[in-house]
Enzyme design. Structure first.
Site, PDB file in Angstrom:
ATOM      1  CE  LYS A  14      -2.152  -1.081   3.825  1.00 27.93           C
ATOM      2  NZ  LYS A  14      -1.463  -2.359   4.138  1.00 27.93           N
ATOM      3  NE  ARG A  89      -4.956   0.599   9.022  1.00 26.08           N
ATOM      4  CZ  ARG A  89      -3.750   0.092   8.847  1.00 26.08           C
ATOM      5  NH1 ARG A  89      -3.461  -1.076   9.330  1.00 26.08           N
ATOM      6  NH2 ARG A  89      -2.835   0.764   8.216  1.00 26.08           N
ATOM      7  NE  ARG A 128       7.608  -2.483   6.475  1.00 29.30           N
ATOM      8  CZ  ARG A 128       6.321  -2.206   6.642  1.00 29.30           C
ATOM      9  NH1 ARG A 128       5.650  -1.601   5.687  1.00 29.30           N
ATOM     10  NH2 ARG A 128       5.697  -2.545   7.744  1.00 29.30           N
ATOM     11  NE  ARG A 164       6.110   0.001  10.129  1.00 25.55           N
ATOM     12  CZ  ARG A 164       4.953   0.107   9.454  1.00 25.55           C
ATOM     13  NH1 ARG A 164       4.930   0.734   8.301  1.00 25.55           N
ATOM     14  NH2 ARG A 164       3.846  -0.405   9.925  1.00 25.55           N
ATOM     15  NE  ARG A 175       1.612  -4.350  11.284  1.00 22.54           N
ATOM     16  CZ  ARG A 175       2.840  -4.379  10.738  1.00 22.54           C
ATOM     17  NH1 ARG A 175       3.831  -4.959  11.363  1.00 22.54           N
ATOM     18  NH2 ARG A 175       3.044  -3.830   9.573  1.00 22.54           N
TER      19      ARG A 175
HETATM   20  P1  AP5 Z   1       4.786  -1.639   2.026  1.00 25.24           P
HETATM   21  O1  AP5 Z   1       4.492  -0.792   0.843  1.00 25.24           O
HETATM   22  O2  AP5 Z   1       5.497  -0.992   3.188  1.00 25.24           O
HETATM   23  O3  AP5 Z   1       3.470  -2.395   2.537  1.00 25.24           O
HETATM   24  P2  AP5 Z   1       2.140  -1.844   3.235  1.00 25.24           P
HETATM   25  O4  AP5 Z   1       0.994  -2.523   2.575  1.00 25.24           O
HETATM   26  O5  AP5 Z   1       2.133  -0.326   3.256  1.00 25.24           O
HETATM   27  O6  AP5 Z   1       2.291  -2.473   4.679  1.00 25.24           O
HETATM   28  P3  AP5 Z   1       2.387  -1.810   6.124  1.00 25.24           P
HETATM   29  O7  AP5 Z   1       3.001  -2.841   7.013  1.00 25.24           O
HETATM   30  O8  AP5 Z   1       3.094  -0.486   6.090  1.00 25.24           O
HETATM   31  O9  AP5 Z   1       0.939  -1.615   6.491  1.00 25.24           O
HETATM   32  P4  AP5 Z   1       0.430  -1.367   7.915  1.00 25.24           P
HETATM   33  O10 AP5 Z   1      -1.007  -1.188   7.691  1.00 25.24           O
HETATM   34  O11 AP5 Z   1       0.810  -2.414   8.898  1.00 25.24           O
HETATM   35  O12 AP5 Z   1       1.249  -0.095   8.408  1.00 25.24           O
HETATM   36  P5  AP5 Z   1       0.826   1.399   8.655  1.00 25.24           P
HETATM   37  O13 AP5 Z   1       2.058   2.177   8.746  1.00 25.24           O
HETATM   38  O14 AP5 Z   1      -0.235   1.827   7.712  1.00 25.24           O
HETATM   39  O15 AP5 Z   1       5.646  -2.890   1.522  1.00 25.24           O
HETATM   40  C1  AP5 Z   1       6.152  -3.856   2.442  1.00 25.24           C
HETATM   41  C2  AP5 Z   1       7.518  -4.381   1.956  1.00 25.24           C
HETATM   42  O16 AP5 Z   1       7.340  -5.121   0.744  1.00 25.24           O
HETATM   43  C3  AP5 Z   1       8.550  -3.292   1.643  1.00 25.24           C
HETATM   44  O17 AP5 Z   1       9.794  -3.773   2.040  1.00 25.24           O
HETATM   45  C4  AP5 Z   1       8.479  -3.140   0.106  1.00 25.24           C
HETATM   46  O18 AP5 Z   1       9.727  -2.726  -0.436  1.00 25.24           O
HETATM   47  C5  AP5 Z   1       8.120  -4.566  -0.324  1.00 25.24           C
HETATM   48  N1  AP5 Z   1       7.261  -4.620  -1.508  1.00 25.24           N
HETATM   49  C6  AP5 Z   1       6.154  -3.868  -1.769  1.00 25.24           C
HETATM   50  N2  AP5 Z   1       5.580  -4.235  -2.919  1.00 25.24           N
HETATM   51  C7  AP5 Z   1       6.327  -5.260  -3.408  1.00 25.24           C
HETATM   52  C8  AP5 Z   1       6.227  -6.102  -4.580  1.00 25.24           C
HETATM   53  N3  AP5 Z   1       5.251  -5.951  -5.481  1.00 25.24           N
HETATM   54  N4  AP5 Z   1       7.159  -7.069  -4.753  1.00 25.24           N
HETATM   55  C9  AP5 Z   1       8.164  -7.238  -3.844  1.00 25.24           C
HETATM   56  N5  AP5 Z   1       8.306  -6.478  -2.725  1.00 25.24           N
HETATM   57  C10 AP5 Z   1       7.398  -5.514  -2.501  1.00 25.24           C
HETATM   58  O19 AP5 Z   1       0.127   1.277  10.095  1.00 25.24           O
HETATM   59  C11 AP5 Z   1       0.929   1.008  11.237  1.00 25.24           C
HETATM   60  C12 AP5 Z   1       0.049   0.966  12.483  1.00 25.24           C
HETATM   61  O20 AP5 Z   1      -0.620   2.234  12.662  1.00 25.24           O
HETATM   62  C13 AP5 Z   1      -1.095  -0.070  12.481  1.00 25.24           C
HETATM   63  O21 AP5 Z   1      -0.657  -1.363  12.850  1.00 25.24           O
HETATM   64  C14 AP5 Z   1      -2.027   0.552  13.540  1.00 25.24           C
HETATM   65  O22 AP5 Z   1      -1.537   0.348  14.840  1.00 25.24           O
HETATM   66  C15 AP5 Z   1      -1.911   2.049  13.218  1.00 25.24           C
HETATM   67  N6  AP5 Z   1      -2.919   2.439  12.214  1.00 25.24           N
HETATM   68  C16 AP5 Z   1      -2.700   2.702  10.895  1.00 25.24           C
HETATM   69  N7  AP5 Z   1      -3.855   3.017  10.272  1.00 25.24           N
HETATM   70  C17 AP5 Z   1      -4.841   2.935  11.225  1.00 25.24           C
HETATM   71  C18 AP5 Z   1      -6.245   3.125  11.200  1.00 25.24           C
HETATM   72  N8  AP5 Z   1      -6.901   3.431  10.058  1.00 25.24           N
HETATM   73  N9  AP5 Z   1      -6.930   2.961  12.351  1.00 25.24           N
HETATM   74  C19 AP5 Z   1      -6.286   2.644  13.523  1.00 25.24           C
HETATM   75  N10 AP5 Z   1      -4.965   2.419  13.607  1.00 25.24           N
HETATM   76  C20 AP5 Z   1      -4.243   2.565  12.474  1.00 25.24           C
END
Ligand code: AP5
Length: 218
Positions: A14, A89, A128, A164, A175
């Site tokens: 994402k 979410r 990552r 992270r 998660r």
């Molecule tokens: P990446 O692009 O980082 O993946 P992502 O889908 O963004 O995954 P996240 O882990 O960042 O999502 P998340 O929801 O846990 O984190 P967030 O920061 O939003 O890619 C991952 C890896 O794969 C990278 O190394 C990349 O290089 C590689 N990659 C990507 N595409 C690829 C491909 N096609 N082929 C090969 N490699 C690839 O949220 C963090 C925390 O914040 C949550 O756990 C929660 O506590 C809080 N939070 C966030 N949003 C909310 C909400 N709406 N409500 C309440 N709490 C929330």
């Protein structure tokens, strides 16, 4: 005007795809995780509260999340469209977003759903590495997408890259479980409303981006 939501399991890309899309379409990339990490970096009491939930891999409670997202979506730079990554979410957050959108007189145009397997999510998150400059947060992967200039440092801004704090095996599993229970129902919701654009996100980053651009007509 494009208002694009990005949904998919943790590690589905994402953040990676949103960043590319934002650049291509000239729209702000709004990610709740980054908004929270920015608050944490300030060392505030609110940030400490957020960090506890995030490190455990749990959803941050709605009293905090609603406030943060409402403020961010009302800013001027989001007036002409946005890429919204990681929100909503839950069905409750989807309702909240509908209310915010109708107050602002806007509508969602596309919901991009990045579909990957559970095993691939684990592999991507375990490898990552993220730029520690919260204003950059460029993503890397030790094997699939390492920095090209200097190992251990961000290609874009030169800051150190690191794992992270919520990319531990326990927090990843929690998660992904929360995703299955709370976020998967959104797929049916947005499919029913005609917004869903499903992508095979197992493909390489550039291929996925190309498919998204075609699917959203950009
Ligand atoms: P990446 O692009 O980082 O993946 P992502 O889908 O963004 O995954 P996240 O882990 O960042 O999502 P998340 O929801 O846990 O984190 P967030 O920061 O939003 O890619 C991952 C890896 O794969 C990278 O190394 C990349 O290089 C590689 N990659 C990507 N595409 C690829 C491909 N096609 N082929 C090969 N490699 C690839 O949220 C963090 C925390 O914040 C949550 O756990 C929660 O506590 C809080 N939070 C966030 N949003 C909310 C909400 N709406 N409500 C309440 N709490 C929330």
């Amino acid at each position: 005007m494009k208002i694009i939501l990005m949904i998919g399991p943790q590690g589905s890309g994402k953040g990676t795809q949103s960043e590319l899309l934002a650049f291509k379409l000239g729209l702000p990339h709004i990610t709740v995780g980054t908004l929270f990490r920015t608050e944490i970096a300030k060392g505030s009491e609110l940030g400490t509260k957020m960090k506890d939930y995030m490190d455990r891999g749990e959803i941050v409670p709605s009293d905090i999340t609603d406030r943060v997202i409402t403020e961010r979506l009302s800013r001027k730079d989001a007036a002409n469209g946005m890429i919204l990554d990681g929100y909503p979410r839950t069905l409750e957050q989807a309702d909240k977003l509908d209310n915010i959108m109708s107050t602002l007189g806007r509508t969602i145009t596309d919901v991009v759903y990045l579909n990957i397997t559970h095993a691939e999510a684990h592999h991507r998150l375990a490898g990552r590495r993220v730029c520690q400059n919260v204003a950059c947060e460029q993503n890397y992967h030790l094997e699939m997408n390492p920095p090209t200039k200097k190992a251990g440092f961000c290609d874009k801004c030169g800051s150190v890259i690191a794992q992270r704090s919520d990319d531990t095996p326990d927090a990843i599993e929690r998660r992904l479980h929360i995703y299955e229970v709370d976020t998967v129902p959104l797929i049916e919701l947005y499919k029913g409303q005609g917004y869903l654009r499903e992508m095979d996100a197992m493909k390489p980053i550039g291929d996925v981006q190309q498919h998204i651009l075609t699917a959203i007509g950009a």
